[in-house]
Design a protein around this motif. Sequence first.
Motif, mmCIF file in Angstrom:
data_model
loop_
_atom_site.group_PDB
_atom_site.id
_atom_site.type_symbol
_atom_site.label_atom_id
_atom_site.label_comp_id
_atom_site.label_asym_id
_atom_site.label_seq_id
_atom_site.Cartn_x
_atom_site.Cartn_y
_atom_site.Cartn_z
ATOM 1 N N ILE A 610 14.719 24.267 41.763
ATOM 2 C CA ILE A 610 15.443 23.297 42.235
ATOM 3 C C ILE A 610 16.307 22.604 40.936
ATOM 4 C CG2 ILE A 610 15.203 20.905 42.798
ATOM 5 C CD1 ILE A 610 12.963 21.813 44.645
ATOM 6 N N HIS A 611 15.558 22.661 39.850
ATOM 7 C CA HIS A 611 16.371 22.232 38.559
ATOM 8 C C HIS A 611 17.760 23.202 38.329
ATOM 9 C CE1 HIS A 611 15.988 21.270 34.034
ATOM 10 N NE2 HIS A 611 16.881 20.710 34.528
ATOM 11 N N GLU A 619 25.922 19.408 38.299
ATOM 12 C CA GLU A 619 25.848 18.793 36.860
ATOM 13 C C GLU A 619 27.037 18.879 35.984
ATOM 14 O OE1 GLU A 619 21.831 18.556 35.407
ATOM 15 O OE2 GLU A 619 20.924 18.658 37.449
ATOM 16 N N TRP A 633 23.316 7.194 37.306
ATOM 17 C CA TRP A 633 23.119 8.471 38.286
ATOM 18 C C TRP A 633 24.185 8.826 39.342
ATOM 19 C CZ3 TRP A 633 19.252 11.597 36.853
ATOM 20 C CH2 TRP A 633 18.458 11.015 35.883
ATOM 21 N N TYR A 636 26.309 11.026 37.178
ATOM 22 C CA TYR A 636 25.816 12.374 36.714
ATOM 23 C C TYR A 636 24.684 12.561 37.827
ATOM 24 C CZ TYR A 636 23.781 15.920 34.082
ATOM 25 O OH TYR A 636 23.449 17.484 33.704
ATOM 26 N N ILE A 638 22.106 14.336 40.647
ATOM 27 C CA ILE A 638 21.132 15.488 40.441
ATOM 28 C C ILE A 638 20.979 15.575 41.764
ATOM 29 C CG2 ILE A 638 20.337 15.217 38.194
ATOM 30 C CD1 ILE A 638 17.946 13.973 39.074
ATOM 31 N N MET A 639 20.144 16.693 42.120
ATOM 32 C CA MET A 639 19.859 17.163 43.782
ATOM 33 C C MET A 639 18.867 16.216 43.978
ATOM 34 S SD MET A 639 18.794 21.026 44.688
ATOM 35 C CE MET A 639 20.634 21.216 45.008
ATOM 36 N N ARG A 640 19.108 15.721 45.315
ATOM 37 C CA ARG A 640 18.220 14.770 46.070
ATOM 38 C C ARG A 640 17.423 15.369 47.059
ATOM 39 N NH1 ARG A 640 21.324 10.024 44.783
ATOM 40 N NH2 ARG A 640 19.741 8.871 45.662
ATOM 41 N N PHE A 641 16.389 14.762 47.755
ATOM 42 C CA PHE A 641 15.696 15.246 48.739
ATOM 43 C C PHE A 641 16.450 16.045 49.969
ATOM 44 C CE2 PHE A 641 12.366 12.956 46.991
ATOM 45 C CZ PHE A 641 11.187 13.477 46.951
ATOM 46 N N SER A 642 17.444 15.445 50.125
ATOM 47 C CA SER A 642 18.433 15.826 51.462
ATOM 48 C C SER A 642 18.968 17.414 51.273
ATOM 49 C CB SER A 642 19.249 15.120 52.038
ATOM 50 O OG SER A 642 20.101 14.611 50.852
ATOM 51 N N VAL A 644 17.581 19.851 48.949
ATOM 52 C CA VAL A 644 16.785 20.750 48.734
ATOM 53 C C VAL A 644 16.497 21.821 49.641
ATOM 54 C CG1 VAL A 644 14.213 21.161 47.951
ATOM 55 C CG2 VAL A 644 15.739 19.242 46.895
ATOM 56 N N PRO A 645 16.232 22.947 49.507
ATOM 57 C CA PRO A 645 16.321 24.012 50.321
ATOM 58 C C PRO A 645 14.703 24.352 50.511
ATOM 59 C CG PRO A 645 16.556 24.955 48.148
ATOM 60 C CD PRO A 645 16.726 23.615 48.019
ATOM 61 N N GLN B 43 19.444 2.962 41.366
ATOM 62 C CA GLN B 43 19.893 4.234 41.576
ATOM 63 C C GLN B 43 18.754 5.275 41.900
ATOM 64 O OE1 GLN B 43 22.576 4.887 38.722
ATOM 65 N NE2 GLN B 43 24.184 4.020 39.725
ATOM 66 N N ILE B 125 12.235 13.199 54.921
ATOM 67 C CA ILE B 125 13.479 13.576 53.583
ATOM 68 C C ILE B 125 14.429 12.277 53.849
ATOM 69 C CG2 ILE B 125 15.475 14.939 53.502
ATOM 70 C CD1 ILE B 125 13.796 17.021 54.416
ATOM 71 N N ASP B 129 15.223 9.750 50.615
ATOM 72 C CA ASP B 129 16.449 10.222 49.651
ATOM 73 C C ASP B 129 17.011 9.224 48.795
ATOM 74 O OD1 ASP B 129 17.770 12.526 49.803
ATOM 75 O OD2 ASP B 129 19.682 11.831 50.669
ATOM 76 N N GLY B 136 12.095 18.749 40.317
ATOM 77 C CA GLY B 136 12.161 19.832 41.447
ATOM 78 C C GLY B 136 10.793 19.899 42.038
ATOM 79 N N HIS B 138 10.300 18.381 44.832
ATOM 80 C CA HIS B 138 10.596 17.684 46.106
ATOM 81 C C HIS B 138 9.774 18.387 47.416
ATOM 82 C CE1 HIS B 138 14.017 17.397 43.327
ATOM 83 N NE2 HIS B 138 14.316 16.358 44.253
#
Lengths: 702, 155
Positions: A610-611, A619, A633, A636, A638-642, A644-645, B43, B125, B129, B136, B138
């Motif tokens: 995920i990082h 990024e 934020w 800059y 970064i990946m959010r919950f929605s 993430v695979p 944020q 999710i 959010d 990572g 999540h």
Amino acid sequence: MSDVVLPLSLQTNRRLDKWLRFQPDRTVRLAVGKVEIGQGVLIALSQIAAEELDVALDRIDILAGDTAEAPDEGSTSSSLSITVSGASVRLASAELRARVLGRLAQRLNCAPAELSVEDGVFLQNGNPTGHDYWSFSSAEDFAADITGTVAPKKPSSYRVVGKPVPRRDLLPKVTGAAFIHDIVRPDLLHARVVRQPSRSAVLTALDTAAIEKAAGAPIRFVRLANFVAIVGADETAVQRAAVAAPAHATWTGVPTLTPAMGEAGYFRGQPSDDRHIGDPVAPASGEVVSQTYSRPYVAHAALAPSCGLAEFRNGRLEVWSHTQGVYPLRNSVADILGLPREQVIVHHAHGAGCYGHNGADDAALDAAIIAQQIPGQCIRVQWRREEEFGFEPVSTAHMTKVSAVLDANRKPVDWTVEVWAGSHVQRPVFGGNMLAHEALPNPAPPPKANDPTEANGGGGTRNGIPLYDFPAKRVIHHLALETVVRTSSLRGLGALPNVYAIECFMDELAERAGVDPVAYRLSLLSDQRARRLIEDVAARCQWSKRGPAGTGRGLGLAWAQYKNRAAYACVAVELDVDYEVKLRRVWCAADAGLVINPDGARNQLDGGIIHAASMTLKEKVQIDGAGITSLDWDSYPIMRFSEVPEIDTVIMHNPDMPTLGMGEATFGPTAAAIGNAVAHALGVRIRDMPLTRERIAQALVR
Amino acid sequence: MAIDLVVNGQRVSVAVEPTTPLLDVLRNHLDLKGTRYGCGLEQCGTCMVLIDGVPEYSCAREVGTVGGRAITTIEGLGTPDRPHPLQQAFIDEQAGQCGYCLSGIIVTAKALLDRNPSPSRTQIIEALDNHLCRCGTHTRIIAAVERAAKAGAPA
């Protein structure tokens, strides 16, 4: 005996009592120099000690990162904690057990083989002896240096190692105080630093009255040349003053940067230290192809701002820090403040995950400088969010050009990777400066460009030489002598941009050869561990049913062995590209040899995915004017919950092979698998990270 | 001036300026350190608390605006000795790496499960959010909320 090579941590910490102690409450004190930085290392080290000593895991009382009471193991970095510290704990524990049991055998006049240990209690042929570690061990058991000659247990007999044991530090973290930020000490004062905008900037005016007015409660200033701190008992007031302060400070000597200087391509043509690693350049005939890939400056972007506490009493300085290395920090702080190293103690305290050298050490120095000026009080420095983004060392921009000479079958017979990057590691012990040192009356000299040696896995060159069976391989490294902003280590160093380049280029070569990318890789790869992972992932992601390119749905695959010596990982990514990339599923297989804690290992592998995905897709540190302008934020992301695979990770069962560090193993392969999947989805290759909406639009227009 | 608050069911009075951020009051005046500073900009979500049952950022929220209202922090859910089922679900899933984001996330998850005891994965999710996680973790965090929901986490 003389040819026993001890792990590095034992070479520098030979005595058993540096590592282990039996405590009156029937626990075992295990002291280690590696620290918890979110990777779950302490439970794994505890498992190793419990296994070799034959005590219940909950008897292990681990102390990590403390210059007063724990061994010096340098920095917690480079996926070395289990391979180096773990190996040390294993040998130390096995040797202590053997020494104690050897003395017991003499006392009982029996063969050592008759003795066994059950949760710390000694048995002779299965019967009680009336002795245990706590009653029988004595100072003489610990008085000797560790020889490393006692054979540890065989993996087939493990009862604790290899089990998915839960960590102990999560319970406090989900219920209340747990981090350095939460430490409360007597006589506590809060402090914030008015940051020198850049190295060699000079403070010409400071309107303290205006700042005091903004504070709204009593504050005081600590000023040493270009170092200015605001200190007070009321954190709210100190924070308000710090927010207001930059507008009331006038500096000269601040450089003017341009966004172009923040691009990786800027390094081309800049002065550099050039090195050639690998096979000499030899004339090779055939078709020559090359492509260039890049990643911009990226931030650690820890969720918590850096924090440090320091107390100076009676000439002795005590520091709390979320540093990766308490001893290197102690040495730097002592040297900068002119204190004997023995008079400085650094304790590790938990911080937010940052995956490298961020502002932790700098915040500790901030606190130490102020503490020296205000003895007898505990000084607590907490950086502001914009300070964290603006002043932590970031990971250097990095450009990788891959060139291959192809034979008639369009397979490489000669392979060159050329890297342009700044320093990937500039810890204070490796040529870098601590931030506040540059503002003090005797400021630090300019930082020296530096990168880890090839023996330590390289920095800009990390993973630059692929493990494919090419007849000739080399890396040419152009280490930039200067970077426009401070840089230092971030997860994987050059591995992510290099694996991105190499594994994307392999897909491009396969396409050129008209061969399926997985089949092309396997035709050039004799490493059996790597082949097994690729075959496993290809089967699980149904690679053989991969659709045509250019449909908007992409499937990509990549692999690497981190540093060409740590864990192997193969990653496949399925995604959709519309205006932007939407990750759907990720499949991962890893081979790390003997895995101490499979649940912790999986957490690290998945976290790395995920990082890396966040870094690859989103990024980029924005640089303009005086320095970094991506200070929150929003700028800059970064990946959010929605975003993430789903992730399906398999760890190969391989307990008879030595442990290979896996905290960074998925990082490069994930980036490259995304690059390949995006190319498959679009039918067009994007070679410069991050793969944003703008980059996709540009690629489709071309 | 004194401001009266109801924090985790307890009536408290704090002598602060009404413009003081609620986060500072919780951390420095009431010693509730589980609510964390992350950005001060609303944020990242590390400072999330419940105000009358609704997840709200506390880092930029002036304490003067929440006088008399019911504030719940992570400490109001459970303790290390008696964790709330949501906290236990995070332990059971080992849903953390550094753990800095977790207290805010659990507070938000509590509000979600209070109003919807059986949320879909998509709803979880959506609810989370506004929270960032750098490590990572999540997928485990989502699994932990699902686990708590399945176990029927009480209010």
